[in-house]
Every structure is written in structure tokens, then in C-alpha cells.
Design a protein around this motif. Sequence first.
Motif, PDB file in Angstrom:
ATOM      1  N   UNK A  37       9.879  16.919 -19.282  1.00  0.00           N
ATOM      2  CA  UNK A  37       9.646  15.519 -19.624  1.00  0.00           C
ATOM      3  C   UNK A  37      10.270  14.576 -18.597  1.00  0.00           C
ATOM      4  N   UNK A  38       9.587  13.488 -18.326  1.00  0.00           N
ATOM      5  CA  UNK A  38      10.102  12.489 -17.402  1.00  0.00           C
ATOM      6  C   UNK A  38      11.373  11.865 -17.936  1.00  0.00           C
ATOM      7  N   UNK A  39      12.391  11.748 -17.059  1.00  0.00           N
ATOM      8  CA  UNK A  39      13.652  11.132 -17.419  1.00  0.00           C
ATOM      9  C   UNK A  39      13.909   9.861 -16.618  1.00  0.00           C
ATOM     10  N   UNK A  40      13.010   9.540 -15.729  1.00  0.00           N
ATOM     11  CA  UNK A  40      13.180   8.355 -14.907  1.00  0.00           C
ATOM     12  C   UNK A  40      12.528   8.573 -13.560  1.00  0.00           C
ATOM     13  N   UNK A  41      12.229   7.497 -12.875  1.00  0.00           N
ATOM     14  CA  UNK A  41      11.617   7.614 -11.555  1.00  0.00           C
ATOM     15  C   UNK A  41      11.915   6.360 -10.754  1.00  0.00           C
ATOM     16  N   UNK A  42      11.746   6.485  -9.447  1.00  0.00           N
ATOM     17  CA  UNK A  42      11.841   5.330  -8.567  1.00  0.00           C
ATOM     18  C   UNK A  42      10.899   5.572  -7.410  1.00  0.00           C
ATOM     19  N   UNK A  43      10.123   4.564  -7.069  1.00  0.00           N
ATOM     20  CA  UNK A  43       9.245   4.696  -5.917  1.00  0.00           C
ATOM     21  C   UNK A  43       9.197   3.397  -5.137  1.00  0.00           C
ATOM     22  N   UNK A  44       9.171   3.549  -3.852  1.00  0.00           N
ATOM     23  CA  UNK A  44       9.083   2.401  -2.958  1.00  0.00           C
ATOM     24  C   UNK A  44       8.189   2.820  -1.802  1.00  0.00           C
ATOM     25  N   UNK A  45       8.027   1.963  -0.834  1.00  0.00           N
ATOM     26  CA  UNK A  45       7.125   2.253   0.275  1.00  0.00           C
ATOM     27  C   UNK A  45       7.434   3.610   0.905  1.00  0.00           C
ATOM     28  N   UNK A  46       6.517   4.567   0.716  1.00  0.00           N
ATOM     29  CA  UNK A  46       6.620   5.857   1.376  1.00  0.00           C
ATOM     30  C   UNK A  46       7.516   6.886   0.731  1.00  0.00           C
ATOM     31  N   UNK A  47       8.219   6.540  -0.352  1.00  0.00           N
ATOM     32  CA  UNK A  47       9.217   7.449  -0.924  1.00  0.00           C
ATOM     33  C   UNK A  47       9.148   7.433  -2.439  1.00  0.00           C
ATOM     34  N   UNK A  48       9.389   8.596  -3.033  1.00  0.00           N
ATOM     35  CA  UNK A  48       9.472   8.660  -4.491  1.00  0.00           C
ATOM     36  C   UNK A  48      10.557   9.660  -4.882  1.00  0.00           C
ATOM     37  N   UNK A  49      11.148   9.389  -6.035  1.00  0.00           N
ATOM     38  CA  UNK A  49      12.008  10.389  -6.675  1.00  0.00           C
ATOM     39  C   UNK A  49      11.622  10.433  -8.142  1.00  0.00           C
ATOM     40  N   UNK A  50      11.736  11.615  -8.716  1.00  0.00           N
ATOM     41  CA  UNK A  50      11.281  11.826 -10.085  1.00  0.00           C
ATOM     42  C   UNK A  50      12.285  12.708 -10.802  1.00  0.00           C
ATOM     43  N   UNK A  51      12.845  12.205 -11.910  1.00  0.00           N
ATOM     44  CA  UNK A  51      13.796  12.968 -12.725  1.00  0.00           C
ATOM     45  C   UNK A  51      13.086  13.523 -13.944  1.00  0.00           C
ATOM     46  N   UNK A 101       0.830  -1.202   0.000  1.00  0.00           N
ATOM     47  CA  UNK A 101       0.000   0.000   0.000  1.00  0.00           C
ATOM     48  C   UNK A 101       0.867   1.255   0.000  1.00  0.00           C
ATOM     49  N   UNK A 102       1.943   1.234   0.801  1.00  0.00           N
ATOM     50  CA  UNK A 102       2.838   2.394   0.843  1.00  0.00           C
ATOM     51  C   UNK A 102       3.531   2.603  -0.504  1.00  0.00           C
ATOM     52  N   UNK A 103       3.851   1.491  -1.192  1.00  0.00           N
ATOM     53  CA  UNK A 103       4.456   1.616  -2.522  1.00  0.00           C
ATOM     54  C   UNK A 103       3.451   2.164  -3.524  1.00  0.00           C
ATOM     55  N   UNK A 104       2.175   1.739  -3.408  1.00  0.00           N
ATOM     56  CA  UNK A 104       1.133   2.262  -4.302  1.00  0.00           C
ATOM     57  C   UNK A 104       0.910   3.755  -4.062  1.00  0.00           C
TER      58      UNK A 104
END
Length: 892
Positions: free
Chosen positions: A596-610, A571-574
Amino acid sequence: MKSHEIADRWIEFFASRGHTPVPSASLISSDPSLLFTVAGMVPFIPYLTAREVPPYKRATSVQKCIRTGDIEEVGKTVRHGTFFQMCGNFSFGDYFKETAIPYAWELLTSPVADGGFGLPVDKLWVTVYTEDEEALSIWRDKVGVAPDRIQKIGKEDNYWSTGQPGPAGPCSEIFYDRGPEYGIEGGPIADETRYIEIWNLVFMQYQIDNVTSKTDFDVVGELPNKNIDTGLGLERLAMILQGVENMYETDQVRPVLDKAAELSGKSYTSTEDPADPHHIDDVRLRVVADHIRSALMLISDGVAPSNEGRGYVLRRLIRRAVRSMRLLGVEEAVLPELLPVSRDAMKGAYPLVERDFARIARIAYAEERSFLRTIASGTARLEEAVKESKAANTSLSGAEAFALHDTFGFPIDLTLEMAAEAGLAVDEAGFRSLMLEQRQRAQKDAKAKKSGHADLSVFHELLTQGETVFTGYTELEGQGRVRSILSHGAAVSHASTGDEVSIVLDETPFYAEAGGQAADTGLITGDGFVVEVLDVQRPIKGLSVHQAVVREGELPADALVRAAVDRERRHAAEQAHTGTHIVHAALHQILGPEALQRGSFNKAGYLRFDFSWGEGLSPATRSEIEEVSNIAIRNNFRVDTRVMNLDAAKDLGATALFGESYGSEVRVVEIDGAWSRELCGGTHVDSTSRIGSLTLLGEASVGSGNRRVEAFVGMDAFRHLAAERALVASLTDMLKVPSNLLQERVAATLAKLKTAEKELERLRREQLGAAAAGLAGTAVDVAGVKVIAHDAGEVSGADDLRALALDLRQLLGSAAATVAVAGTNNGRPVILIATNEAARDAGVKAGALVKVAAGVLGGGGGGKADVAQGGGTDVAAIPAALVAVTNAVRGR
């Protein structure tokens, strides 16, 4: 015949013969081992190598390609270019040589009125692999090519393989005879300038092993399904059909070349002769024409300039084009003149370059402006280096030229030109040696990464039993069966307590890491065993592999299991993944679609967006992004997913990540309909309010032209804000002010601290001045030069030494004088040397002396003839370094 008409005719010919037309893939290759799509067959590699089941038996395409391995040769001859288009027809286990060869001949030689290209039969020659009697007989007996126009060539040129064990096969090539004015008679084996290759047919029919080189391998058997992979160079055929000398004079390239010639006042003569006085200008005009087109197409496909990877290649292309125009005498910005010309030449084949030109132009023009500033700063550094080299009566060193190139982005050609204008030679060999070392390091790194690829054969074998069914979109627990247990890459019959294994299930609710979303964790349980899932990967398309540890009991192969995902973590990842889409939409709303999106990473409770953006975001902009995101969360927008045809998704305006490859069916995730609509295979909350909240942590650069935002969501966002609140509470208690006055109190405290530091600095200067007055009397005469060599002990920094040295130099008057003061700062030695005008006239240079001292200290240094600074690692060597300076003055 225009280039886009050649492409259309190619597609029409093969489509009428049962081939599925496949649109060109992006120039950004989906193959992780490739930066770019370098050949027409690259998008079809999974089908040709049997990693994936092809959705069609026959296919045809006109593929955009980029190759930059020979970028330094572009323009020097007319055979080298970076962007090109490869027309291809492919058969995956359907037809073979007996059909592919007649197709090629028919298309090339049929009259234009009948849908062919109308090439004269007496202009065409054919080569076959030396041992391929089958292909030879088809050409001779079925097609009717005269035997004296068929030549046999060995493995080096007419045998295809990946260079590794796997599929391979002979080739057959078609050449066009340009006539006696271009070279000697005798066919392709005699002269490949006169006889140019236009079409290559690859017959993929064998399995090879024990590969040691391109020509040394063992054929171990025939492939069960034989494939056809052919490619015709569109630019080469256009050159022939348009009756021009080379690809630079075809309809998609020549307009830019002509515009560049017009801007520079030069005349293009099409010469390839280095002795011709027009050759150097022709080379530069060809570089401009090629690189402008390549830059246009790369930016169109989502590449942005940067200092690494694809972005570095694009940056280099733009800068080489701008540099070439400068060498042609045009110093102002040129892309606003040249890029629209390339757009107009390419839009017939690629309409997107016109529709998206505003974004393309913004990126390209910003890069040119940046490079022009680079030239300005590099020029200042170069002029200083030239002055020092002339004073030392030496050439400009290779290291200096390399530093200009590597640090300032200053092209070597520009360095050579400007140094020559100043009457100074450049150690070009030294520069090339350093460049070679850098290139070899890069190649070594690339080879290491490539050799790190795991053996996937065991997974391909498992895939033949069927794909892993993913049930995790709708359920987090479910029944399944163990299809295989792998230990160190090999199948095993069971796994016991403590064993770390890879598990393949027939169906699973566990999400395998993909699309920037981290994998699920959880448990696999059954009769007498408990297995903890730590990670889930998809080594090949269609197969999920669970990395796990057996915590209890023994897990047998073929066991019935219950797979249960960690619900809280999922759920936290969603929350984070849906939050990523919200941040992307907020960026588009605030900054515009070019973010424009260059990449992303998301996990439980955290996201980063390039994302692509040329400058840092202001605090107000960051706050606005956070506010727009949280308003979307508060508004409780619905999050819907739909599976649809890729073309339908594009028509809806769904955002796709550049460089990703998508099948014919795609999953579209919508947040409040069109507010956010993206292609995505990840898992999401069903409404935005379930995210809770989103807190931006910060924003930073991740390379030129690219930025990154990071955020917490859900409970992690709450905990972060709670920690911030606790910190504020602690500071207000410490400073004895209410929170609303905290910023004012901190600012006042910092101002007091700054004032105190200035006062300390003033006192330190006074102490140094007093010390200088005492030290001035310690000067000794060394071969007619007054020398002070002093160890100042512990100092706060090099500025203290500089102030002391300059004060001492002034106190020594106008007679020849040299001051060398050293000290220790943070456990490392520092030395500063100052000379006056009389000392410099006597041949004493601070820059030369500091290099002597720094060598003793185990470091380096540099500077001008009047003041120079150095350092090292050995504090105990300071006395010896000062003695070395004195001796250097004596022995000058």
C-alpha cells in the motif's frame, strides 16, 4: 441491543430529522496536528470553525476514534480504552439549543419500538454550565426534567474550546444512574462512577480571546453562526442497554477477552479492586481485549507497525497485547487465535475488517513474530545485565531497564518480572524518570511544531472573495488579476524590484504543491513588471498563494497579469507524477495489493514512492519493477482523467491514499483503464510514452514495515544512464578489459585485495605476538596482582588491542594478573582490559576497571568481568587513565 444496532438506530433517528448521514472518517486524521481521529467532531472541524463552507446544514455520524494518552491506564480500571465509537449530530448555523436538547432526550427515552433507546427517565440526570440559564430552562420547562435532577457545573468540565482563540461555548451533559450499588447518591457532582456520562452537547456560540488556560479566557462576542456538536459514547450506551458491568463486557469486546481467558486458563472476574488477587489477571485480560480490537481497526484503516508516529502506536498496542498474554502464561503466538475473534465481533459494524482480513492478518502476525524475536534477544541481554548486577551486588539500573525498553523494545513489565525471578530488584524510579524525560522531549517537539502554524486569518478573509480558479489542467498560460499582495503576512498596495511577496490571483495555471507533486514555477508579467514565481502553496483549501520575487518594475495590487508556467519543468513533473502511478501499479502487480502507498513525492524528472512492505526487495524484484514500468511506458497507454462522485470512484476500485480526506466529487486518473486507477488531483502526461523512460535508483527502508523506491524519468533517466555508461567506460579503460568482463575483473581484484589484507593481518598479529613477549617482563606487582599498563600508540582498531591484551594475559600465567592496553585510533583513545580467573577471585573486574579508565579519557565503556573495552575523546589522557587503572587495582 447489539452495538451495530445502536449505531444504525442513531443514524436512522437523525436522518429522519433532516440530517445528512456521514460515513465514519478514517482513524488517520486529516488534521496534521493529530495522529488519529480522537473525537467524533474532528472530521467536521473545518465546518465548525468556518474554515470551509459545509456541504450540508445538518449532519450525523458514528465516528471511529482512537485515544492513547492514557494507554498505561488501560485495563487498570474499566473506564479507560483506546478504540471507541462516538455517535454525533451536528448543526452548522441551523438549529441550536432549543432543538438539540429535545432531540437528545427524545432519542434516549423513547420506547425501543418507536425507534428510541428506551432508557428510564428516572435514571437520567443532566448537567449544565453554571451560567447557561438558557439551557437550564430548556431542560426544565420544555423537556420537563425535574429541577433536582439538573446540576450546574463550572468551566473545567462544562465549557468547550480548542484551548486557543476562536469558537467556544458551554456544554450540557446527560448522565445515567447505575444504582446505589455503584456509589453514593447525589447526582454527577457527587459520584461519576455511579452516574456515568453518556452524552455531551456542545453549544458553540461564542468567540473567545486572551486564552491563558482552559478556564481563563475572555468572551469577546457571539459567533455569527452558532453550531451544535454533540457526542454519545456508543460503548457506554451499549454497556447500559446490554446490562453488563463495563465496556469490556459489551458484544464487540467481550469475545476477545473470553478467548484470551480460555487460552491462558484464567477466569475473568471483572474486578477493579487492586487488593483482589484476581485483579492483575483481569487487568491483563482487559488490555488484550482492548488492544486487539484497536490494532484490528488501525490496520484496517491503513496503519502499519513502525518506530514512529501512528505506526509506533500500533506497534505498541500489539506488543502490549502479546506481552499481557505472556504474563498470563501464554508464550506462543496468540494473534492467530485472537484477531479472528475480534474480526467477527466488529464485522457487523465494519464489514471491511472481514473483506480485508487477509491483509490485516499478514501485517499483525508478522509484527507478533518480530516481537517474539525481540523478546528472545532482549531476554539474552537482560540475563547478562542481571548477572553483572548480581556480581556487583546492585539492583538493575534504571538506565539498563530503559535501554532494554528503548533499544530492544523490551517491556518494563517483562523486565520487572524476569528480574524478580532472578531475585534482583530494578531501579524502576530511574526507568520512569528516563521515560518521563523522553516523553517531555516528545511533547516539547510536538508543541514547537504546533506553535509553528501560521496565522491563516488573512487567507480566510481572501477566501470570502472566492476560491482561486485553477486552469492548469488545460493551459499553462493565462490572464488573471491580482487579488492581493502579501508581505510578511500583511496586505500591501504594491511590490517593487527585489521584494519577496505572496501573491493571490483570481485564477492561475500554476499548480500548488499537493498530493506529493511539487509546485510549478514560472513568471507573472504585466505592464512594466516581471515577477518570478518560486513556489505555490495552498494554505487553506480553495486558495493558491504564489511565493514570488519581483525581478523588474513595480507590481500594483489589482493589476492585470499574464501568468505563465515553466513548460519544460511542468512537463518533467508530469512525467514523474505519471511515473509514480506506474510504479505503484507495478508494485501491486509484482508484490500484491498489500504493498500500500504510504506517501510519495515527485518533481521535475524525479520521483520517490513509499509503500508498506516488511522486507527489502531483491535485485531481481527491483529489476522486475523497472521492467514492468518501462513496458507500460513503451506500450503508450492512454492517461485519462475523470471527475466523479466519490462512491462511484470507490465502486470502480480507484485507489485512495489512506489518511487523505476527499470531497464528494473526486478526480480519478486512469492509465489504460483498470491497469492503474487512482484518486489524484495532480497533473499528468496524456500518454505513457511521453515519460520516455524510468530508471530505479534504489530501494531502502524508511522505518519498520515501510520501504521506499526512488527513480529518474525522462531526460533525467537518460542522463543518469549516460553517467553510468561513462563510469563503466572509465573502469574498463582503467582495468584494461571489455565491459562484459568488468564484473569478473573487479571480483578478481577484490579477491586479491582480500588476500593481501589477510596477509597484512597475519603479519600484524605476529608483530603483536613478538611485542607481547617483550612486554610480559614489564609486569609489576600491585597489591598481589601482576599488572601490565601499556600505551601501544597508533593502532588499526580495538581488535589489535584485544589480541595484545589476551596474549599478555596468557603469558602471565595462572597467578592473579590484569592487563590494560591503550592506543589511539582515528584520533580517539581506546582502552582494553583483561583479567584472569585468579585476579577476578581477588576482586579485580575488567568491567569496573574500564569504567574508571574511560572516565579519565572523557568517555564510557563496559563489558564483562574478564574482558572490557572503553574509549573517550582525550588522547593526551591515556597515561593518566593507565595510572588510574593501576591505582584502582591497588585500592580494590
